[in-house]
Design an enzyme around this catalytic site. Structure first.
Site, PDB file in Angstrom:
ATOM      1  N   ASP A  34     -69.368  12.045 -10.701  1.00 32.31           N
ATOM      2  CA  ASP A  34     -68.545  10.691 -10.802  1.00 32.31           C
ATOM      3  C   ASP A  34     -68.400  10.445 -12.343  1.00 32.31           C
ATOM      4  O   ASP A  34     -67.136   9.631 -12.595  1.00 32.31           O
ATOM      5  CB  ASP A  34     -69.383   9.519 -10.281  1.00 32.31           C
ATOM      6  CG  ASP A  34     -69.554   9.643  -8.869  1.00 32.31           C
ATOM      7  OD1 ASP A  34     -69.006  10.313  -8.418  1.00 32.31           O
ATOM      8  OD2 ASP A  34     -70.105   8.587  -8.230  1.00 32.31           O
ATOM      9  N   TYR A  37     -65.298  12.404 -13.395  1.00 29.40           N
ATOM     10  CA  TYR A  37     -64.254  11.895 -12.740  1.00 29.40           C
ATOM     11  C   TYR A  37     -63.843  10.614 -13.466  1.00 29.40           C
ATOM     12  O   TYR A  37     -62.490  10.679 -13.743  1.00 29.40           O
ATOM     13  CB  TYR A  37     -64.439  11.791 -11.137  1.00 29.40           C
ATOM     14  CG  TYR A  37     -63.138  11.229 -10.766  1.00 29.40           C
ATOM     15  CD1 TYR A  37     -62.448  12.092  -9.829  1.00 29.40           C
ATOM     16  CD2 TYR A  37     -63.115   9.841 -10.587  1.00 29.40           C
ATOM     17  CE1 TYR A  37     -61.323  11.582  -9.127  1.00 29.40           C
ATOM     18  CE2 TYR A  37     -61.904   9.605  -9.861  1.00 29.40           C
ATOM     19  CZ  TYR A  37     -61.012  10.296  -8.868  1.00 29.40           C
ATOM     20  OH  TYR A  37     -59.946   9.813  -8.559  1.00 29.40           O
ATOM     21  N   GLU A 114     -56.518  18.634  20.711  1.00 29.77           N
ATOM     22  CA  GLU A 114     -56.915  17.997  19.452  1.00 29.77           C
ATOM     23  C   GLU A 114     -57.693  16.594  19.710  1.00 29.77           C
ATOM     24  O   GLU A 114     -57.184  16.262  20.962  1.00 29.77           O
ATOM     25  CB  GLU A 114     -55.724  17.456  18.633  1.00 29.77           C
ATOM     26  CG  GLU A 114     -54.896  18.758  18.164  1.00 29.77           C
ATOM     27  CD  GLU A 114     -53.568  18.226  17.454  1.00 29.77           C
ATOM     28  OE1 GLU A 114     -53.117  17.203  17.472  1.00 29.77           O
ATOM     29  OE2 GLU A 114     -52.875  19.447  16.956  1.00 29.77           O
ATOM     30  N   LYS A 116     -57.791  12.774  20.133  1.00 33.34           N
ATOM     31  CA  LYS A 116     -56.860  11.556  20.131  1.00 33.34           C
ATOM     32  C   LYS A 116     -57.195  10.426  19.346  1.00 33.34           C
ATOM     33  O   LYS A 116     -58.234   9.812  19.863  1.00 33.34           O
ATOM     34  CB  LYS A 116     -56.468  11.174  21.613  1.00 33.34           C
ATOM     35  CG  LYS A 116     -55.316  10.036  21.547  1.00 33.34           C
ATOM     36  CD  LYS A 116     -54.754   9.965  22.792  1.00 33.34           C
ATOM     37  CE  LYS A 116     -53.378   9.064  22.945  1.00 33.34           C
ATOM     38  NZ  LYS A 116     -53.622   7.819  22.313  1.00 33.34           N
ATOM     39  N   ASP A 118     -57.990   7.363  17.509  1.00 35.40           N
ATOM     40  CA  ASP A 118     -57.564   5.679  17.864  1.00 35.40           C
ATOM     41  C   ASP A 118     -57.252   4.904  16.745  1.00 35.40           C
ATOM     42  O   ASP A 118     -57.910   4.262  16.113  1.00 35.40           O
ATOM     43  CB  ASP A 118     -58.747   5.209  18.642  1.00 35.40           C
ATOM     44  CG  ASP A 118     -58.172   3.874  19.521  1.00 35.40           C
ATOM     45  OD1 ASP A 118     -57.056   3.602  19.520  1.00 35.40           O
ATOM     46  OD2 ASP A 118     -59.157   3.099  19.861  1.00 35.40           O
ATOM     47  N   TYR A 289     -50.997  15.547  12.158  1.00 33.36           N
ATOM     48  CA  TYR A 289     -51.063  16.345  13.301  1.00 33.36           C
ATOM     49  C   TYR A 289     -49.614  16.956  13.539  1.00 33.36           C
ATOM     50  O   TYR A 289     -49.436  17.709  14.753  1.00 33.36           O
ATOM     51  CB  TYR A 289     -51.979  15.913  14.336  1.00 33.36           C
ATOM     52  CG  TYR A 289     -51.577  14.497  14.921  1.00 33.36           C
ATOM     53  CD1 TYR A 289     -50.204  14.292  15.392  1.00 33.36           C
ATOM     54  CD2 TYR A 289     -52.597  13.480  14.520  1.00 33.36           C
ATOM     55  CE1 TYR A 289     -50.041  12.773  15.593  1.00 33.36           C
ATOM     56  CE2 TYR A 289     -52.318  12.225  14.991  1.00 33.36           C
ATOM     57  CZ  TYR A 289     -50.898  11.784  15.528  1.00 33.36           C
ATOM     58  OH  TYR A 289     -50.575  10.469  15.720  1.00 33.36           O
ATOM     59  N   LYS A 378     -57.138  11.012  28.653  1.00 36.43           N
ATOM     60  CA  LYS A 378     -58.079   9.764  28.416  1.00 36.43           C
ATOM     61  C   LYS A 378     -59.340   9.841  29.010  1.00 36.43           C
ATOM     62  O   LYS A 378     -59.457  10.134  30.133  1.00 36.43           O
ATOM     63  CB  LYS A 378     -57.358   8.469  28.716  1.00 36.43           C
ATOM     64  CG  LYS A 378     -55.921   8.052  27.905  1.00 36.43           C
ATOM     65  CD  LYS A 378     -56.288   7.729  26.751  1.00 36.43           C
ATOM     66  CE  LYS A 378     -54.856   7.109  26.043  1.00 36.43           C
ATOM     67  NZ  LYS A 378     -54.969   5.567  26.279  1.00 36.43           N
ATOM     68  N   CYS A 472     -67.551 -30.779  19.291  1.00 38.43           N
ATOM     69  CA  CYS A 472     -68.407 -29.537  19.026  1.00 38.43           C
ATOM     70  C   CYS A 472     -69.684 -29.644  19.962  1.00 38.43           C
ATOM     71  O   CYS A 472     -70.406 -30.795  20.030  1.00 38.43           O
ATOM     72  CB  CYS A 472     -68.919 -29.843  17.462  1.00 38.43           C
ATOM     73  SG  CYS A 472     -70.144 -28.475  17.105  1.00 38.43           S
ATOM     74  N   CYS A 475     -72.767 -30.866  17.887  1.00 38.84           N
ATOM     75  CA  CYS A 475     -72.786 -32.377  17.255  1.00 38.84           C
ATOM     76  C   CYS A 475     -72.032 -33.341  17.811  1.00 38.84           C
ATOM     77  O   CYS A 475     -72.062 -34.368  17.353  1.00 38.84           O
ATOM     78  CB  CYS A 475     -72.589 -32.209  15.723  1.00 38.84           C
ATOM     79  SG  CYS A 475     -70.851 -31.923  15.323  1.00 38.84           S
ATOM     80  N   CYS A 495     -65.477 -26.697  14.101  1.00 39.15           N
ATOM     81  CA  CYS A 495     -66.143 -28.223  14.281  1.00 39.15           C
ATOM     82  C   CYS A 495     -65.722 -28.736  12.698  1.00 39.15           C
ATOM     83  O   CYS A 495     -66.147 -28.018  11.806  1.00 39.15           O
ATOM     84  CB  CYS A 495     -67.572 -27.918  14.344  1.00 39.15           C
ATOM     85  SG  CYS A 495     -68.595 -29.180  13.856  1.00 39.15           S
ATOM     86  N   CYS A 500     -72.701 -30.864  10.743  1.00 33.70           N
ATOM     87  CA  CYS A 500     -73.035 -30.470  12.014  1.00 33.70           C
ATOM     88  C   CYS A 500     -74.301 -29.546  11.997  1.00 33.70           C
ATOM     89  O   CYS A 500     -74.413 -28.662  10.885  1.00 33.70           O
ATOM     90  CB  CYS A 500     -72.069 -29.602  12.519  1.00 33.70           C
ATOM     91  SG  CYS A 500     -72.545 -28.684  14.175  1.00 33.70           S
TER      92      CYS A 500
HETATM   93  S1  IVH Z   1     -48.884  14.172  19.083  1.00 33.89           S
HETATM   94  C1  IVH Z   1     -44.601  13.924  20.131  1.00 33.89           C
HETATM   95  N1  IVH Z   1     -51.434  14.241  18.491  1.00 33.89           N
HETATM   96  O1  IVH Z   1     -51.256   8.635  20.300  1.00 33.89           O
HETATM   97  C2  IVH Z   1     -46.094  13.940  19.953  1.00 33.89           C
HETATM   98  N2  IVH Z   1     -50.759  12.069  18.737  1.00 33.89           N
HETATM   99  O2  IVH Z   1     -50.322   8.032  22.914  1.00 33.89           O
HETATM  100  C3  IVH Z   1     -46.484  12.738  19.074  1.00 33.89           C
HETATM  101  N3  IVH Z   1     -52.306  10.085  18.634  1.00 33.89           N
HETATM  102  O3  IVH Z   1     -48.238   7.747  19.042  1.00 33.89           O
HETATM  103  C4  IVH Z   1     -47.778  12.524  19.032  1.00 33.89           C
HETATM  104  N4  IVH Z   1     -54.115  11.478  18.107  1.00 33.89           N
HETATM  105  O4  IVH Z   1     -50.194   7.535  17.789  1.00 33.89           O
HETATM  106  C5  IVH Z   1     -50.526  13.270  18.670  1.00 33.89           C
HETATM  107  N5  IVH Z   1     -53.737  14.448  17.857  1.00 33.89           N
HETATM  108  C6  IVH Z   1     -52.784  13.414  17.910  1.00 33.89           C
HETATM  109  C7  IVH Z   1     -52.978  12.178  18.169  1.00 33.89           C
HETATM  110  C8  IVH Z   1     -51.895  11.406  18.653  1.00 33.89           C
HETATM  111  C9  IVH Z   1     -53.559  10.127  18.362  1.00 33.89           C
HETATM  112  C10 IVH Z   1     -51.489   8.824  19.125  1.00 33.89           C
HETATM  113  C11 IVH Z   1     -50.198   8.967  18.272  1.00 33.89           C
HETATM  114  C12 IVH Z   1     -49.235   8.829  19.370  1.00 33.89           C
HETATM  115  C13 IVH Z   1     -50.182   8.019  20.648  1.00 33.89           C
HETATM  116  C14 IVH Z   1     -49.429   8.752  21.900  1.00 33.89           C
END
Ligand code: IVH
Length: 743
Positions: A34, A37, A114, A116, A118, A289, A378, A472, A475, A495, A500
């Site tokens: 660190d 850096y 891959e 997904k 969130d 991705y 999903k 509230c 109180c 409140c 209180c």
């Molecule tokens: S590919 C045309 N890859 O999921 C393909 N999307 O429900 C474009 N997301 O809008 C998306 N992980 O925001 C892709 N490994 C992944 C993802 C991913 C999350 C999200 C992305 C997309 C949404 C669709």
């Protein structure tokens, strides 16, 4: 040092810092201490202070955020950002595979699985290797320009190609010269022996790069990084790390702010901020991705090799990916992902299955909204159904009312749940949650149970809507609705009675907490007893408590009473930041209190400071500054401070570091107005700040200089009225020590 020499050294430092950022934030392993850096970073800042012309958007110094925007500009996506169709069952997934096979009769199909992620979809545009624009997905065709916010994400490369001179990771993984020894040798697209689904890391070791030699459809790449196309758009997901989310929420609650419901909302709220300095403090990260617009040159021919290519370019890609050749392999990969995803530092709500070959992708195309070659699977969240018996309301230390669902106890993911959060009024309204409903509860983020939906089909008509109490529950005083609090978006009811008992209890408990004045024994139970028996109305009363008063309380012996009093006495010498935090001033968390402690020598200085002076402290923005001013306005708070002083509490700061006069403009306040000949407002502000000066938004008697350009309006008039010196861009350049334009 001449400007040319400085430029060369600056480029070298910027490249080195970027390589270290990559090693640490993308590869997860620091290769420098660190301290070393910080030394590089300091040298870069010093150079920029002497030569402000070196401050470009690509400089690592710009990651800390810039001047707040008044709104986001709109950006048109060169290639639309599509969404994905969803499936929820194995049968649907098999149908999807069959559908694709029908569109590509007789062709072998390969798939990439891959996680997904969130988070929020974003698109990053690089021109000649430099990060130029970053945008949200918006409606798919047009999004918001959030470049300044994205620049604060450390794992996002500000320029591509900067790592090519000496590769840090080469020492760790052997680099691209390594012989092709991975099971994928010979090129992924040629390995068609029907092995089982596997992960990139499983087959290629834990570090990216092992299958590098096979990248780009089996052709051996040149040593170093791949060539960067003139325009490269990379797409992915911004998320808040789970660990960062928990820490951030704990800090928000401690500062009297509303907690975010989950990491996704928290990431969304962060990216919506107009002030990138706030975003810089949020634990955001990004994973890439897919591609948008890409001009000319060799580009990968498949999803798998594209991910490798992105990795080579310095981007963070999904940490586990699976290469599959059949529906069975896909199902196995999805099941494995479900097992391991709990260990990722981001939340995942499914798997994304993509046809690997780009040419096949192109041939089967897309529907109006989603590609035909990909689908999201999903996972079912751990959910349970139960009856909502009642909605109660909890009153916090700041008076904020939080609705709580009282449930028929139900077993969910390892424990019995009897209560769940309902967040706020808007949440209840959006989901139309009524008392008596059968509700679906979920363990959001695998920890906090929340009501996520109502089973409308189970309604009998006897359910009752909920309205927030106008008085509230603790109180009986009036409650008031506060709108547009911040990016958590939900309106907060409070409140309004600061006496209180719930608020008083909360304030005492907070004052005594470990992070604040650290008074042993001053927890929830003690605070409740002290308030119930009328011994304490505010924190100053703690310092007048007598042993016999305490010993008379239920379940309190003389010994524990004595220990508590000793703790109270010891707290008198605590450092200023603890006291400031302990006072529970809205938005002043432990971090903010420490910043104030570093900038001001004493509580009196903090309380005497004006808005601009408060904001001069590092990390203190308008929200905290105004909250402090508002707190000080209240006579009762000023009296409280005097009683604490009389009780002998320490008001001085051990963290205080007198501001060494740094730079030629140290201690000077500037206001910018009108259009300057060559500098944007942001660039001029950066130049002033780099020279140690401060930029304020409004002209006052404390303003030292107004920098005026063409079309200067009321600010210029005010400056003239108050007799403030007015200068132009050339004078500013001279004062900051910058080269006059043209040299
Ligand atoms: S590919 C045309 N890859 O999921 C393909 N999307 O429900 C474009 N997301 O809008 C998306 N992980 O925001 C892709 N490994 C992944 C993802 C991913 C999350 C999200 C992305 C997309 C949404 C669709």
């Amino acid at each position: 040092m001449t400007l040319t020499e400085a430029q060369a050294r600056h480029a070298q430092l910027a490249g080195e810092i970027q390589r270290h950022d990559h090693a640490y934030y993308v590869m997860g392993q620091a290769v420098i201490s660190d301290r070393d850096y910080d030394r590089l970073y300091r040298e870069l800042l010093d150079l920029e202070q002497t030569f402000p012309a070196l401050i470009t958007p690509a400089s690592p110094s710009q990651r800390v955020g810039g001047a707040p925007l008044s709104e986001f500009k709109s950006v048109r996506h060169a290639v639309p950002m599509m969404s994905l169709d969803n499936t929820y069952s194995q049968a649907e997934l098999t149908e999807f595979v069959q559908r694709v096979q029908k569109l590509l009769p007789g062709e072998p199909l390969e798939w990439v699985v891959e996680p997904k992620v969130d988070g929020l979809a974003v698109s990053l545009r690089y021109e000649s290797g430099a990060f130029t624009v970053g945008a949200t997905r918006g409606d798919g065709t047009q999004g918001d320009d959030i470049t300044a916010n994205l620049r604060t994400i450390r794992s996002l490369p500000l320029s591509l190609g900067a790592r090519s001179s000496h590769r840090l990771d080469a020492t760790v993984v052997g680099g691209p010269e390594t012989a092709c020894g991975s099971p994928l040798a010979g090129g992924l697209l040629e390995a068609k022996t029907g092995e089982r689904a596997r992960s990139a890391q499983d087959s290629a070791g834990d570090l990216p790069g092992d299958s590098r030699c096979c990248a780009r459809d089996g052709r051996t790449p040149e040593p170093g990084q791949p060539a960067v196309p003139a325009v490269l758009e990379v797409r992915g997901e911004v998320y808040m790390t789970r660990s960062g989310f928990e820490k951030l929420n704990a800090e928000r609650v401690a500062a009297g702010e509303e907690a975010f419901a989950n990491p996704r909302n928290s990431a969304a709220g962060s990216l919506k901020q107009l002030d990138s300095k706030i975003v810089a403090q949020r634990p955001l990260d990004i994973v890439l991705y897919s591609l948008g617009e890409v001009t000319e040159g060799a580009r990968p021919g498949s999803q798998w090799t594209m991910l490798e290519w992105l990795k080579e370019l310095g981007f963070k890609t999904p940490e586990r990916t699976w290469f599959c050749r059949s529906a069975e392999e896909l199902l196995a990969a999805i099941a494995e992902l479900d097992k391991v995803r709990g260990g990722f530092n981001y939340e995942t709500d499914g798997a994304v299955i993509k046809l690997n070959d780009f040419d096949q992708q192109r041939r089967i195309g897309a529907t109006a909204k989603a590609p035909r070659w990909a689908i999201a699977y999903k996972y079912a969240a751990e959910q349970a159904r139960t009856r909502l018996k009642a909605i109660t309301v909890q009153v916090g230390r700041t008076g904020a009312l939080t609705p709580v669902a009282e449930l028929e106890p139900v077993f969910l993911a390892g424990s019995t749940i009897g209560r769940a959060t309902l967040h706020n009024e808007d949440y209840i309204r959006e989901k139309d949650i009524r008392i008596g409903d059968t509700v679906v509860i979920e363990k959001a983020g695998e920890v906090i149970p929340a009501v996520v939906a109502v089973e409308l089909a189970a309604r009998t008509g006897a359910e009752q809507g909920f309205s927030f109490p106008t008085t509230c529950p603790e109180c009986g005083a009036a409650t008031a609705k506060e709108t547009g609090a911040d990016e958590t978006a939900g309106a907060i009811w409070r409140c309004v009675n600061r006496e209180c008992p719930a608020q008083v209890r909360g304030r005492i408990e907070h004052w005594c907490s470990r992070g604040a004045m650290d008074i042993e024994g001053g927890g929830e139970v003690m605070a409740a007893q002290l308030v119930k028996h009328g011994l304490v109305r505010d924190v100053a009363d703690l310092y007048t408590l007598k042993l016999e008063q305490l010993a008379a309380l239920e379940r309190m012996g003389e010994k524990s009473a004595g220990n508590f009093l000793a703790g109270v006495a010891a707290s008198k010498t605590r450092d200023l930041w603890r006291l400031l935090f302990g006072l529970g001033i809205l938005h002043v968390g432990a971090g903010g209190a420490k910043s104030l402690g570093r900038h001001f020598a004493s509580l009196d200085e903090v309380l005497a400071a004006g808005e601009d002076q408060l904001q001069a402290a590092q990390d203190i923005g308008v929200v905290i500054a105004q909250s402090l001013l508002q707190w000080r306005e209240d006579k009762r708070n000023r009296e409280l401070v005097e009683r604490l002083r009389a009780a002998g509490l320490n008001f001085t700061s051990q963290l205080y570091q007198p501001q060494a006069a740094a730079g030629p403009l140290a201690g000077k306040t500037f206001v910018l107005t009108g259009t300057l000949p060559t500098l944007t407002r942001e660039a001029a502000a950066a130049m002033i700040e780099a020279a140690g000066g401060r930029v304020s938004g409004s002209v006052s008697k404390k303003t030292d200089y107004v920098v005026a350009g063409t079309e200067s309006g009321s600010k210029l008039e005010k400056a003239q009225k108050l007799g403030v010196t007015v200068i132009g861009e050339p004078e500013l350049r001279v004062m900051t020590g910058a080269q006059p334009k043209g040299i």
